[in-house]
Write a protein that holds these residues in place. Structure first.
Motif, PDB file in Angstrom:
ATOM      1  N   VAL A 141      -3.983  -6.011   4.046  1.00  0.00           N
ATOM      2  CA  VAL A 141      -2.808  -5.450   3.140  1.00  0.00           C
ATOM      3  C   VAL A 141      -1.458  -6.098   3.788  1.00  0.00           C
ATOM      4  O   VAL A 141      -1.344  -5.622   5.095  1.00  0.00           O
ATOM      5  N   SER A 199      -3.052   3.251  -3.490  1.00  0.00           N
ATOM      6  CA  SER A 199      -3.307   3.967  -2.311  1.00  0.00           C
ATOM      7  C   SER A 199      -4.384   3.256  -1.460  1.00  0.00           C
ATOM      8  O   SER A 199      -5.026   2.262  -2.043  1.00  0.00           O
ATOM      9  N   GLY A 200      -4.360   3.673  -0.278  1.00  0.00           N
ATOM     10  CA  GLY A 200      -5.521   3.089   0.572  1.00  0.00           C
ATOM     11  C   GLY A 200      -6.819   3.248   0.011  1.00  0.00           C
ATOM     12  O   GLY A 200      -7.552   2.209   0.047  1.00  0.00           O
ATOM     13  N   LEU A 251      -7.770   0.690  -2.429  1.00  0.00           N
ATOM     14  CA  LEU A 251      -7.784  -0.647  -1.822  1.00  0.00           C
ATOM     15  C   LEU A 251      -9.146  -0.749  -1.034  1.00  0.00           C
ATOM     16  O   LEU A 251      -9.801  -1.694  -1.252  1.00  0.00           O
ATOM     17  N   LYS A 292       3.002   3.006   6.222  1.00  0.00           N
ATOM     18  CA  LYS A 292       2.136   2.187   5.495  1.00  0.00           C
ATOM     19  C   LYS A 292       1.105   1.583   6.506  1.00  0.00           C
ATOM     20  O   LYS A 292      -0.021   1.246   5.905  1.00  0.00           O
ATOM     21  N   ALA A 303      -2.895   1.785   6.117  1.00  0.00           N
ATOM     22  CA  ALA A 303      -3.839   1.087   6.020  1.00  0.00           C
ATOM     23  C   ALA A 303      -4.938   1.258   7.052  1.00  0.00           C
ATOM     24  O   ALA A 303      -6.070   1.182   6.654  1.00  0.00           O
ATOM     25  N   ILE A 327       0.806  -1.134  -0.060  1.00  0.00           N
ATOM     26  CA  ILE A 327      -0.049  -0.046  -0.105  1.00  0.00           C
ATOM     27  C   ILE A 327       1.002   1.282   0.029  1.00  0.00           C
ATOM     28  O   ILE A 327       1.862   1.136   0.489  1.00  0.00           O
TER      29      ILE A 327
END
Ligand SMILES: O=C[C@H](O)COP(=O)(O)O
Length: 258
Positions: free
Chosen positions: A97, A85-86, A89, A118, A122, A72
Motif C-alpha cells: 500500500v 481500512s487495513g 485491504l 497509516k 499497514a 489506507i
C-alpha cells in the motif's frame, strides 16, 4: 553486500476502471510470461474499485504480479466515510500500500503524523507500506531537498520497530518531477536515495539500511529507467503515467534488457 530485488511498481492513480484493469493486467501477464522475471518484482497499485478484479485475476491465473492500494485509513473501521481500512485491504490479499504519496499530502493535507499512523496501520494488518517522500520545487531550489526528504522519512517511520522497518519500501519522488516529464537526473536521485539509506542506518542499523528497497519515482519511462536503475542506492521505480501503457510498463520492468 545485501542483494535487493528491484521493485518495479505501477501506480495507476485515479485511472482504469475494473474492466480496464483486468485487460491491463492480462496484457502485462502475457507480455511478461515468456521470460522468468523472478529477479525483478512487479506490482500494480490500483484504485480501490479495481482491487477485487485484480485479485481474482492474479489468484486465478497464479500470476507473479503483486498488487496493492494507493492509500489506507489509519483506522481499523468505524464512521470514516469514504475510507478503506487495513483489514479490508488484507482481506483482498494486497501485498503493498502506498502511503504519503505527494498527491495525498498535497490534496488531502496528509501530514507526517498521519502518514506515520497509516504506515503503522499497514504493518498492523500485514501489508507492506511504500512510504513516499520527496521535495517540492522551491525546496530543491533552496538546496534543502535532502534535509526535507529525510525529515519525511523520519516522521513516517516514527516509533516503528526494526522488525517492521526492515521491510518498508521507500519511494523517493521529487514532486516537481511527477507527471511533468521533468525527470530528476540519475545522479541527483542517487544523492537523495543514498542519504535516505544513511538516515535508515542512523535510525536503525547499517544492516537494516542495506536491506531496505528505495525506489525512484517521477517521470520514469523506458528511455530513462536503465540509467536510474544503474545507481547503487536505487532499487526500483514507482511509475505513474507510463504504467498505464502496458507496452511501456513492460519495457520499464525489463530495464535490464536495454
Ligand atoms: O507514483 C508515481 C509518481 O507519482 C510518478 O508519477 P509519473 O511517473 O506520472 O511522474
Amino acid at each position: 553486500m545485501t542483494t535487493r530485488t528491484p521493485l518495479m511498481a505501477g501506480n495507476w492513480k485515479m485511472n482504469l476502471n475494473h474492466l480496464e484493469a483486468i485487460a491491463h493486467v492480462q496484457k502485462l501477464a502475457f507480455a511478461l510470461a515468456d521470460k522468468d522475471y523472478d529477479a525483478v518484482e512487479v506490482a500494480v497499485l490500483a484504485p480501490f474499485t479495481d482491487l477485487r478484479s485484480v485479485q481474482t485475476l492474479v489468484d486465478g491465473d497464479k500470476l507473479k504480479i503483486k498488487y496493492g492500494a494507493q492509500d489506507i485509513s489509519a483506522h481499523d473501521g468505524g464512521a470514516y466515510t469514504g475510507e478503506i481500512s487495513g483489514p479490508m485491504l488484507a482481506k483482498l490479499k494486497c501485498t503493498y500500500v502506498a502511503v504519503g504519496h505527494s498527491e495525498r499530502r498535497q490534496y488531502h493535507a496528509e501530514t507526517d503524523e498521519i502518514v506515520n499512523a497509516k504506515v503503522k496501520a499497514a504493518y498492523k494488518h500485514g501489508l507492506t507500506p511504500i512510504l513516499c517522500v520527496g521535495e517540492e520545487l522551491d525546496v530543491r531550489e533552496a538546496g534543502n531537498h535532502v534535509e526535507h526528504t529525510l525529515a519525511q522519512v523520519e516522521g513516517g517511520l516514527k516509533d516503528l520497530a526494526a522488525e517492521q522497518a526492515e521491510s518498508v519500501v521507500i519511494a523517493y519522488e521529487p514532486v516537481w518531477a511527477i507527471g511533468t516529464g521533468k525527470v530528476c537526473g540519475a545522479d541527483d536521485a542517487q544523492e537523495v536515495c543514498a542519504a535516505i539509506r544513511g538516515k535508515l542506518a542512523e535510525l536503525y542499523s547499517q544492516e537494516l539500511a542495506d536491506k531496505v528497497r528505495i525506489q525512484y519515482g517521477g517521470s520514469v519511462k523506458s528511455g530513462n529507467v536503465a540509467e536510474i536503475m544503474a545507481k547503487p542506492d536505487i532499487d526500483g521505480a514507482l511509475v505513474g503515467g507510463a504504467s498505464l501503457d502496458s507496452d511501456e510498463f513492460v519495457k520499464i520492468v525489463r530495464f535490464r534488457d536495454q
